[in-house]
Write a protein that holds these residues in place. Structure first.
Motif, short mmCIF file in Angstrom:
data_model
loop_
_atom_site.label_atom_id
_atom_site.label_comp_id
_atom_site.label_asym_id
_atom_site.label_seq_id
_atom_site.Cartn_x
_atom_site.Cartn_y
_atom_site.Cartn_z
N LEU A 1 13.93 3.34 -4.25
CA LEU A 1 15.22 3.15 -4.92
C LEU A 1 15.03 2.43 -6.25
O LEU A 1 15.62 2.80 -7.27
CB LEU A 1 16.17 2.36 -4.01
CG LEU A 1 17.62 2.25 -4.48
CD1 LEU A 1 18.25 3.63 -4.63
CD2 LEU A 1 18.43 1.43 -3.50
N ALA A 2 14.17 1.41 -6.27
CA ALA A 2 13.92 0.69 -7.51
C ALA A 2 13.22 1.58 -8.53
O ALA A 2 13.54 1.55 -9.72
CB ALA A 2 13.08 -0.56 -7.24
N LEU A 3 12.26 2.41 -8.08
CA LEU A 3 11.58 3.32 -8.99
C LEU A 3 12.55 4.34 -9.58
O LEU A 3 12.51 4.65 -10.77
CB LEU A 3 10.44 4.05 -8.28
CG LEU A 3 9.22 3.21 -7.95
CD1 LEU A 3 8.23 4.03 -7.12
CD2 LEU A 3 8.55 2.71 -9.20
N TYR B 1 13.51 4.80 -13.49
CA TYR B 1 13.36 6.08 -14.18
C TYR B 1 14.67 6.51 -14.81
O TYR B 1 14.70 6.94 -15.96
CB TYR B 1 12.86 7.14 -13.20
CG TYR B 1 12.73 8.50 -13.83
CD1 TYR B 1 11.69 8.76 -14.73
CD2 TYR B 1 13.63 9.51 -13.56
CE1 TYR B 1 11.57 9.98 -15.33
CE2 TYR B 1 13.52 10.74 -14.16
CZ TYR B 1 12.48 10.98 -15.04
OH TYR B 1 12.38 12.21 -15.64
N ARG B 2 15.78 6.36 -14.08
CA ARG B 2 17.09 6.75 -14.64
C ARG B 2 17.44 5.88 -15.85
O ARG B 2 17.99 6.37 -16.83
CB ARG B 2 18.17 6.64 -13.58
CG ARG B 2 18.12 7.75 -12.58
CD ARG B 2 19.22 7.65 -11.57
NE ARG B 2 19.18 8.79 -10.66
CZ ARG B 2 19.75 8.80 -9.48
NH1 ARG B 2 20.43 7.75 -9.05
NH2 ARG B 2 19.65 9.86 -8.71
N ALA C 1 8.39 6.01 -18.01
CA ALA C 1 8.32 5.03 -16.92
C ALA C 1 6.94 5.02 -16.29
O ALA C 1 6.39 6.07 -15.97
CB ALA C 1 9.36 5.36 -15.85
N GLY C 2 6.36 3.84 -16.17
CA GLY C 2 5.07 3.71 -15.52
C GLY C 2 3.88 3.91 -16.41
O GLY C 2 2.75 3.76 -15.98
N LEU C 3 4.07 4.30 -17.68
CA LEU C 3 2.93 4.51 -18.58
C LEU C 3 2.91 3.46 -19.66
O LEU C 3 3.85 2.91 -20.05
CB LEU C 3 3.01 5.89 -19.24
CG LEU C 3 2.83 7.07 -18.31
CD1 LEU C 3 2.95 8.37 -19.09
CD2 LEU C 3 1.50 7.02 -17.61
#
Length: 179
Positions: free
Chosen positions: A70-72, A76-77, A177-179
């Motif tokens: 849910l947090a990821l 992302y959103r 997100a995440g990079l």
């Protein structure tokens, strides 16, 4: 579905710690039982484990924190909304450049999809270019795709360099997100 996993890069194993299913409206339908929590992880969880462990080799020597889906998703959103706001401020010239990059990245994804699963960051980069090129008319997008295909046929090295530049530009934006 919402699930929390524990990933172990040294053993390349994923274990579901908790999980629930929800309706499309967000109503809790059920929580996963012990049997489901003990069952082997699904392909998506294993793929996420591989991506995390490849990205950060230091994880191979220690356990990672719980992965909260849910947090990821919320992160992302949030990034997508920021990208949409930034893309709305882009001028027409950069939108046409975005159409060309969108075409190059799409060709890249089609190529690696033929070889096997495509990683999440590749889709995020494609989505980033989608937002950047959303104001480009459909005929210009089609022309950009044809131009990218023609470049790939006539000068594969130049097409590869253009694709790499487009990926690098998306990553350097800091919005993936995440990079």
């Amino acid at each position: 579905m919402l699930a929390t996993y524990r990933a172990d890069c040294s053993a390349l194993q994923v274990q579901m710690l908790a999980g629930s299913e929800f309706s499309a409206g967000g109503k809790l339908l059920r929580k996963f039982g012990r049997a489901e929590l003990a069952s082997p992880s699904n392909d998506l969880a294993r793929h996420a484990l591989q991506m995390m462990c490849r990205r950060d080799p230091a994880l191979a020597v220690r356990r990672t924190p719980d992965i909260d889906g849910l947090a990821l998703l919320a992160r992302y959103r949030g990034h997508r909304e920021m990208r949409a706001a930034d893309a709305a401020r882009a001028d027409a010239g950069s939108a046409l450049d975005a159409a060309a990059c969108r075409a190059h990245v799409e060709r890249f994804i089609e190529k690696i999809a033929a070889e096997g699963p495509v990683s999440g960051p590749s889709w995020q980069i494609r989505d980033w270019w989608d937002v950047a090129a959303e104001n480009v008319p459909a005929d210009r997008m089609a022309a950009a795709k044809l131009a990218a295909e023609q470049l790939a046929r006539t000068d594969p090295d130049a097409a590869s360099a253009a694709q790499k530049a487009c990926v690098r530009k998306a990553i350097d934006s800091g919005e993936i997100a995440g990079l």
